[in-house]
Design a protein around this motif. Structure first.
Motif, short mmCIF file in Angstrom:
data_model
loop_
_atom_site.label_atom_id
_atom_site.label_comp_id
_atom_site.label_asym_id
_atom_site.label_seq_id
_atom_site.Cartn_x
_atom_site.Cartn_y
_atom_site.Cartn_z
N CYS A 245 0.84 -1.20 0.00
CA CYS A 245 0.00 0.00 0.00
C CYS A 245 0.87 1.25 0.00
N THR B 114 -1.63 7.74 5.24
CA THR B 114 -2.60 6.92 5.98
C THR B 114 -3.81 7.74 6.42
N TYR C 35 -6.12 8.16 3.43
CA TYR C 35 -6.91 6.95 3.23
C TYR C 35 -8.01 6.84 4.29
N SER D 151 -10.96 8.78 3.44
CA SER D 151 -11.63 8.41 2.19
C SER D 151 -12.73 7.41 2.49
N TYR E 201 -14.31 4.59 0.11
CA TYR E 201 -13.53 3.37 -0.15
C TYR E 201 -13.55 2.46 1.08
N ARG E 202 -13.42 3.03 2.24
CA ARG E 202 -13.37 2.23 3.45
C ARG E 202 -14.70 1.54 3.74
N ARG F 260 -9.14 -0.63 0.08
CA ARG F 260 -7.68 -0.63 0.00
C ARG F 260 -7.22 0.67 -0.64
N LEU F 261 -6.05 1.11 -0.25
CA LEU F 261 -5.47 2.33 -0.80
C LEU F 261 -5.28 2.22 -2.31
N VAL G 149 -8.02 3.87 -4.25
CA VAL G 149 -7.99 5.33 -4.17
C VAL G 149 -6.98 5.87 -5.18
#
Length: 166
Positions: free
Chosen positions: A15, A68, A71, A74, A77-78, A85-86, A89
């Motif tokens: 990541c 981090t 992310y 975000s 996505y989470r 996952r990063l 993104v």
């Protein structure tokens, strides 16, 4: 994070990866890190992308926190388990926009990295016997499957090192 330029930590699948590099400015060499983001395996594999950013040693922690935290914030996505996952993104934003977002969080622009230099070795690991930079010295790289080693195995390694080195 690795100071090794042979890509033995396989930065392309992580990541976030910081790989040791050197740049020269006005005849002065400086050691830092090449930043890669968005790697990951699984059913939809992505290779980490170079942000073309030179990360100075004093910037490592702030940069890691910025990535981090970005992310973490975000949420879309989470909240999607299949895209949590990063790598998604970075893939969706693109490298320039992701770098800009990280620089905005840092409140500073990252220097551009020097041109990428692929490792000289055919294999990107350190398994086997290898000559060190110091003449007449060698090191032995051994694979430790998924990082697991027992104390008895480690004692045996120490015994062998004591028997075969000075």
């Amino acid at each position: 994070i690795s100071g090794c330029r042979d890509q033995c930590t396989h930065p392309e699948i992580h990541c976030v990866a910081l790989e040791g590099i050197t740049r020269t400015i006005d005849g002065k060499s400086e050691v830092g890190f090449d930043l890669r983001v968005g790697g990951g395996l699984s059913t939809q594999a992505f290779l980490a992308q170079r942000l073309n950013a030179f990360v100075r040693q004093d910037q490592v922690l702030p940069v890691a926190i910025a990535v981090t935290d970005f992310y973490r914030d975000s949420n879309e996505y989470r909240q999607k388990r299949h895209h949590a996952r990063l790598k998604y993104v970075v893939h969706d934003m693109g490298v320039p926009a992701f770098r800009a977002a990280i620089e905005q969080r840092l409140g500073d622009r990252l220097d551009d990295a020097p041109p990428y230099e692929a490792p000289l070795e055919q294999f990107s690991d350190h398994v086997g016997v290898h000559e060190q930079q110091q003449h007449g010295f060698y090191y032995v790289g051994i694979p430790i499957i998924v990082g697991r080693i027992t104390s008895a195995q480690m004692r045996k390694v120490a015994e062998l090192a004591e028997r075969h080195s000075d």
